[in-house]
Each structure stands twice: as C-alpha cells, then as structure tokens.
Design a protein around this motif. Structure first.
Motif, mmCIF file in Angstrom:
data_model
loop_
_atom_site.group_PDB
_atom_site.id
_atom_site.type_symbol
_atom_site.label_atom_id
_atom_site.label_comp_id
_atom_site.label_asym_id
_atom_site.label_seq_id
_atom_site.Cartn_x
_atom_site.Cartn_y
_atom_site.Cartn_z
ATOM 1 N N GLN A 100 -81.798 -8.172 -48.698
ATOM 2 C CA GLN A 100 -82.273 -7.665 -49.994
ATOM 3 C C GLN A 100 -81.518 -8.425 -51.092
ATOM 4 O OE1 GLN A 100 -84.507 -4.991 -50.615
ATOM 5 N NE2 GLN A 100 -84.912 -4.625 -48.450
ATOM 6 N N ASP A 101 -82.082 -8.488 -52.285
ATOM 7 C CA ASP A 101 -81.445 -9.218 -53.386
ATOM 8 C C ASP A 101 -80.026 -8.720 -53.655
ATOM 9 O OD1 ASP A 101 -83.633 -10.772 -53.737
ATOM 10 O OD2 ASP A 101 -84.460 -9.666 -55.443
ATOM 11 N N ASN A 102 -79.105 -9.649 -53.683
ATOM 12 C CA ASN A 102 -77.700 -9.395 -54.051
ATOM 13 C C ASN A 102 -76.866 -8.658 -53.001
ATOM 14 O OD1 ASN A 102 -76.963 -10.740 -56.311
ATOM 15 N ND2 ASN A 102 -77.356 -9.084 -57.752
ATOM 16 N N LEU A 103 -77.449 -8.337 -51.829
ATOM 17 C CA LEU A 103 -76.667 -7.622 -50.808
ATOM 18 C C LEU A 103 -75.566 -8.495 -50.211
ATOM 19 C CD1 LEU A 103 -78.844 -5.240 -48.589
ATOM 20 C CD2 LEU A 103 -76.656 -4.750 -49.664
ATOM 21 N N HIS A 104 -75.691 -9.824 -50.366
ATOM 22 C CA HIS A 104 -74.645 -10.701 -49.815
ATOM 23 C C HIS A 104 -73.294 -10.440 -50.487
ATOM 24 C CE1 HIS A 104 -75.497 -13.174 -53.392
ATOM 25 N NE2 HIS A 104 -74.321 -13.722 -53.183
ATOM 26 N N LYS A 105 -73.343 -9.980 -51.749
ATOM 27 C CA LYS A 105 -72.089 -9.692 -52.473
ATOM 28 C C LYS A 105 -71.337 -8.537 -51.806
ATOM 29 C CE LYS A 105 -73.619 -11.344 -57.005
ATOM 30 N NZ LYS A 105 -73.926 -10.958 -58.395
ATOM 31 N N LEU A 106 -72.101 -7.543 -51.343
ATOM 32 C CA LEU A 106 -71.484 -6.408 -50.654
ATOM 33 C C LEU A 106 -70.994 -6.850 -49.273
ATOM 34 C CD1 LEU A 106 -72.420 -2.784 -50.891
ATOM 35 C CD2 LEU A 106 -72.334 -3.669 -48.589
ATOM 36 N N ALA A 107 -71.807 -7.670 -48.588
ATOM 37 C CA ALA A 107 -71.438 -8.162 -47.248
ATOM 38 C C ALA A 107 -70.138 -8.954 -47.277
ATOM 39 C CB ALA A 107 -72.569 -9.017 -46.675
ATOM 40 N N MET A 109 -67.608 -8.458 -49.017
ATOM 41 C CA MET A 109 -66.446 -7.590 -49.210
ATOM 42 C C MET A 109 -66.068 -6.784 -47.957
ATOM 43 S SD MET A 109 -66.993 -6.032 -53.026
ATOM 44 C CE MET A 109 -65.480 -5.051 -52.895
ATOM 45 N N ILE A 110 -66.881 -6.884 -46.916
ATOM 46 C CA ILE A 110 -66.598 -6.116 -45.686
ATOM 47 C C ILE A 110 -65.348 -6.659 -45.002
ATOM 48 C CG2 ILE A 110 -67.443 -5.598 -43.349
ATOM 49 C CD1 ILE A 110 -70.285 -5.529 -44.490
ATOM 50 N N SER A 111 -64.329 -5.817 -44.907
ATOM 51 C CA SER A 111 -63.094 -6.193 -44.204
ATOM 52 C C SER A 111 -62.312 -4.926 -43.873
ATOM 53 C CB SER A 111 -62.226 -7.133 -45.055
ATOM 54 O OG SER A 111 -61.711 -6.431 -46.174
ATOM 55 N N LYS A 231 -72.149 -3.354 -57.798
ATOM 56 C CA LYS A 231 -70.913 -3.023 -58.513
ATOM 57 C C LYS A 231 -69.735 -3.043 -57.553
ATOM 58 C CE LYS A 231 -68.893 0.322 -61.718
ATOM 59 N NZ LYS A 231 -69.055 1.626 -62.369
ATOM 60 N N ASP A 232 -68.706 -3.806 -57.907
ATOM 61 C CA ASP A 232 -67.459 -3.856 -57.138
ATOM 62 C C ASP A 232 -66.542 -2.772 -57.707
ATOM 63 O OD1 ASP A 232 -64.985 -4.375 -56.071
ATOM 64 O OD2 ASP A 232 -64.972 -6.509 -56.496
#
Length: 238
Positions: A100-107, A109-111, A231-232
C-alpha cells in the motif's frame, strides 16, 4: 524328581525394536515452514486492505497471557506477532515492493520485539487502551532490575516464607539459617541493583518474595492510514 518348568522361559527373548529404519508416512508431515510463511504474508497484505489503519507497536516484557487479553480488547482489530523479516516482506520495504502507498516507511521501522496492529480505531483510542493496560509480572532472568532490592538482616525479610524452603534459599545464595522454626538472614543481602540484568537466582528470589518487577508495556511507534498518511511516533517520546 521332576520339576515343572514355565514354558515361557524357554522362548527366545524378543529383541528390542530398532527405531532407525522407521518409515514416516508423508501424509503425516506437517505443513512446510515456507507454506506457513507465505500464508502469513498473504494474511498481512489482506489485513492492510481490510482495515483503515496499521500500527507498529513495540512490546516490553511480553507474556502470552497478557497478549491474549490485549487481542480481546482490540477486537475486531487484529494483532500480528511474527518474525520481523516476514512482517517487513509482507508490507514491502521499498516504494516498489510496498503493498500500500507509504507502508514501506512503517516496514523500515520494524525492529526489536514488536507487533503489527490492524484496526479501524483512532490513534488516541489505541494509545489510551495501551496506557490503561500495564499489568506486572515476575521478572525473568536477564531482564534489567526495575529497582534495587536489599533484604535486611534478621527474620522480617523471610517472615512470609515457609521454613521448609530455607535450604533452597541457601542454594540461591542467601545467607540463611533455620532457628526455632524461623528463617534468619545472617546479614543484609542485595538481591539486585536497579538497571543491572537479573541473574537466574535473583529472579527466583524476587518470585519467592512475590515482587513483580516486570511491567508489560505496549507502545505505538508509528502508524499508517489508508491513503498513505504516515506518522512516526517514536520521535515524540520523552
């Protein structure tokens, strides 16, 4: 004289069966890990389409029983805890591979120890639910001690424990002795120091003393909304 002989004794003794040449029926083989992984990836992508928001949530002092409670509170929303790499592949870590659009930004941050929450609830609703549910449990070996615990010399520190446990306390490193049915601590004893990792013995002592030092905490690190708004939240924390 004739002696009666048990005929069963004359039979050759049965050799124990060898397990080496055991044949395993292929029909009994469990699902291959790759099949399960592919199904999970598909499930995560479907959830991205089904729900309006995706939250990245960090989890401290994870306990299965607490996670189950949270799952119930979040229904019909869905909490997914899987290997970080699998969750990243499912969401997509680049603009080209994201589902989905922009979901890579959330991905990206996964750690660490984290989960994905798929829901239609607002960020404030989710955050207030996490703030209200922060139960405590006994800390495990290797976890940082929440506070310094020093047991005072004498009988008061061990007053609630049965005298039968005294030998076990000595095995855990406590300077104890049994006198007149009471456990005496022969000197002040530091169980743990704040911030230092708990040893296996210290974790057991805290449990025996009914001291719960592990707080279960879920924190929203980031959230994404259908349409691409991202949003971060980690940068906003104190």
């Amino acid at each position: 004289h004739f002696w009666a002989v048990d005929s069963s004794l004359l039979r050759p003794s049965a050799m124990p069966k060898s397990k080496r040449n055991k044949v395993v029926a292929l029909t009994k083989v469990k699902k291959r890990p790759k099949e399960e992984k592919d199904k999970l990836i598909e499930d995560i992508r479907e959830s991205c389409e089904k729900f309006a928001r995706v939250f990245l949530v960090s989890v401290e002092n994870e306990r299965n029983n607490f996670i189950q409670v949270v799952r119930k509170k979040l229904r019909p929303g869905k909490l997914v805890m899987a290997k970080n790499k699998v969750m990243q592949v499912a969401l997509g870590t680049t603009p080209e591979s994201e589902c989905q659009d922009n979901l890579h930004k959330l991905a990206e941050m996964i750690s660490g120890n984290c989960a994905l929450l798929f829901t239609d609830q607002t960020p404030s609703e989710v955050e207030s639910l996490f703030a209200e549910f922060r139960p405590s449990d006994f800390a495990r070996s290797g976890a940082p001690a929440k506070e310094t615990v020093i047991l005072q010399k004498g009988v008061d520190a061990m007053a609630k424990l049965p005298h039968s446990i005294e030998a076990h306390l000595r095995q855990l490193g406590l300077p104890t002795i049994l006198k007149e049915g009471k456990i005496h601590l022969l000197g002040d004893h530091t169980v743990c120091k704040a911030g230092e990792d708990l040893s296996a013995d210290a974790a057991q002592v805290l449990k025996l003393l009914d001291l719960k030092h592990a707080e279960f905490v879920m924190t929203v690190e980031a959230h994404w909304q259908r349409g691409g708004a991202f949003k971060d939240c980690s940068a906003l924390e104190d």
